[in-house]
Design a protein around this motif. Sequence first.
Motif, mmCIF file in Angstrom:
data_model
loop_
_atom_site.group_PDB
_atom_site.id
_atom_site.type_symbol
_atom_site.label_atom_id
_atom_site.label_comp_id
_atom_site.label_asym_id
_atom_site.label_seq_id
_atom_site.Cartn_x
_atom_site.Cartn_y
_atom_site.Cartn_z
ATOM 1 N N THR A 1 9.473 41.881 62.105
ATOM 2 C CA THR A 1 9.313 40.560 62.705
ATOM 3 C C THR A 1 10.478 39.677 62.280
ATOM 4 O O THR A 1 11.127 39.922 61.268
ATOM 5 C CB THR A 1 7.988 39.894 62.284
ATOM 6 N N ALA A 2 10.736 38.660 63.073
ATOM 7 C CA ALA A 2 11.801 37.694 62.794
ATOM 8 C C ALA A 2 11.183 36.312 62.659
ATOM 9 O O ALA A 2 10.291 35.946 63.428
ATOM 10 C CB ALA A 2 12.830 37.704 63.914
ATOM 11 N N TRP A 3 11.688 35.554 61.692
ATOM 12 C CA TRP A 3 11.175 34.210 61.419
ATOM 13 C C TRP A 3 12.331 33.261 61.174
ATOM 14 O O TRP A 3 13.313 33.620 60.521
ATOM 15 C CB TRP A 3 10.249 34.244 60.201
ATOM 16 N N ARG A 4 12.215 32.049 61.670
ATOM 17 C CA ARG A 4 13.240 31.014 61.504
ATOM 18 C C ARG A 4 12.804 30.067 60.388
ATOM 19 O O ARG A 4 11.679 29.585 60.389
ATOM 20 C CB ARG A 4 13.403 30.267 62.821
ATOM 21 N N ASP A 5 13.716 29.820 59.423
ATOM 22 C CA ASP A 5 13.378 28.926 58.310
ATOM 23 C C ASP A 5 13.770 27.480 58.625
ATOM 24 O O ASP A 5 14.332 27.189 59.680
ATOM 25 C CB ASP A 5 13.989 29.422 56.995
ATOM 26 N N ASP B 1 18.065 29.414 59.732
ATOM 27 C CA ASP B 1 18.406 30.828 59.576
ATOM 28 C C ASP B 1 17.244 31.711 60.019
ATOM 29 O O ASP B 1 16.091 31.333 59.897
ATOM 30 C CB ASP B 1 18.730 31.159 58.114
ATOM 31 N N THR B 2 17.585 32.887 60.493
ATOM 32 C CA THR B 2 16.584 33.873 60.884
ATOM 33 C C THR B 2 16.436 34.897 59.771
ATOM 34 O O THR B 2 17.429 35.413 59.252
ATOM 35 C CB THR B 2 17.006 34.588 62.188
ATOM 36 N N TRP B 3 15.183 35.184 59.416
ATOM 37 C CA TRP B 3 14.845 36.211 58.437
ATOM 38 C C TRP B 3 14.125 37.341 59.144
ATOM 39 O O TRP B 3 13.251 37.098 59.967
ATOM 40 C CB TRP B 3 13.935 35.635 57.354
ATOM 41 N N VAL B 4 14.498 38.572 58.821
ATOM 42 C CA VAL B 4 13.892 39.756 59.436
ATOM 43 C C VAL B 4 13.306 40.626 58.338
ATOM 44 O O VAL B 4 13.958 40.881 57.324
ATOM 45 C CB VAL B 4 14.936 40.541 60.254
ATOM 46 N N GLY C 1 10.651 28.027 53.676
ATOM 47 C CA GLY C 1 9.715 27.587 54.697
ATOM 48 C C GLY C 1 9.649 26.076 54.805
ATOM 49 O O GLY C 1 10.289 25.356 54.040
ATOM 50 N N PRO C 2 8.898 25.625 55.781
ATOM 51 C CA PRO C 2 7.994 26.439 56.595
ATOM 52 C C PRO C 2 8.760 27.332 57.573
ATOM 53 O O PRO C 2 9.847 26.984 58.022
ATOM 54 C CB PRO C 2 7.154 25.400 57.337
ATOM 55 N N LEU C 3 8.157 28.465 57.862
ATOM 56 C CA LEU C 3 8.754 29.433 58.781
ATOM 57 C C LEU C 3 8.066 29.355 60.130
ATOM 58 O O LEU C 3 6.862 29.142 60.219
ATOM 59 C CB LEU C 3 8.617 30.849 58.220
ATOM 60 N N GLU C 4 8.868 29.545 61.176
ATOM 61 C CA GLU C 4 8.349 29.601 62.538
ATOM 62 C C GLU C 4 8.755 30.934 63.143
ATOM 63 O O GLU C 4 9.794 31.482 62.772
ATOM 64 C CB GLU C 4 8.943 28.471 63.376
ATOM 65 N N PRO C 5 7.963 31.463 64.074
ATOM 66 C CA PRO C 5 8.351 32.730 64.704
ATOM 67 C C PRO C 5 9.769 32.644 65.280
ATOM 68 O O PRO C 5 10.147 31.634 65.880
ATOM 69 C CB PRO C 5 7.316 32.920 65.809
ATOM 70 N N GLY C 6 10.549 33.681 65.036
ATOM 71 C CA GLY C 6 11.920 33.730 65.531
ATOM 72 C C GLY C 6 12.060 34.651 66.724
ATOM 73 O O GLY C 6 11.083 35.210 67.225
ATOM 74 N N ASP C 7 13.273 34.827 67.164
ATOM 75 C CA ASP C 7 13.608 35.674 68.305
ATOM 76 C C ASP C 7 13.432 37.134 67.900
ATOM 77 O O ASP C 7 14.193 37.664 67.096
ATOM 78 C CB ASP C 7 15.042 35.393 68.729
ATOM 79 N N SER C 8 12.443 37.807 68.470
ATOM 80 C CA SER C 8 12.163 39.198 68.102
ATOM 81 C C SER C 8 13.310 40.133 68.473
ATOM 82 O O SER C 8 13.441 41.214 67.908
ATOM 83 C CB SER C 8 10.858 39.673 68.737
ATOM 84 N N GLY C 9 14.170 39.720 69.390
ATOM 85 C CA GLY C 9 15.330 40.528 69.752
ATOM 86 C C GLY C 9 16.338 40.645 68.620
ATOM 87 O O GLY C 9 17.155 41.564 68.593
ATOM 88 N N GLN D 1 19.060 43.787 66.011
ATOM 89 C CA GLN D 1 20.428 43.457 65.607
ATOM 90 C C GLN D 1 20.595 43.618 64.093
ATOM 91 O O GLN D 1 21.578 44.181 63.627
ATOM 92 C CB GLN D 1 20.763 42.032 66.017
ATOM 93 N N VAL D 2 19.631 43.141 63.345
ATOM 94 C CA VAL D 2 19.675 43.268 61.883
ATOM 95 C C VAL D 2 19.530 44.733 61.475
ATOM 96 O O VAL D 2 20.276 45.224 60.624
ATOM 97 C CB VAL D 2 18.599 42.393 61.215
#
Length: 91
Positions: free
Chosen positions: A8-12, A16-19, A70-78, A82-83
């Motif tokens: 899963t990907a999450w935006r902080d 930034d995106t965390w995977v 955080g808080p973290l929000e759902p990120g771009d699963s695409g 890439q990661v």
Amino acid sequence: MNEPGNNTAWRDRFGDTWVRSDEAARKRSESLGTLPDFRWWALCDGPAWEDGMRGTVGVASPWSSVEMHGPLEPGDSGLVQQVLDALEREL
């Protein structure tokens, strides 16, 4: 917040995106000796990164480090793939 699921990907709060990838963590643990609970990677895509770093993959982190952003929000699963591709090239 409980630790989000695998792949899963999450935006902080900094953009930034965390995977999370359990498979990448396992492979790196076996081949490089890294700790298996370091299963989160930042895609250096937030505004604080210098142009030369933007879009690269940072070092592995445990959930306890990620949740501090955080808080973290759902990120771009695409971005998950890439990661994963970038991490695979490092092995």
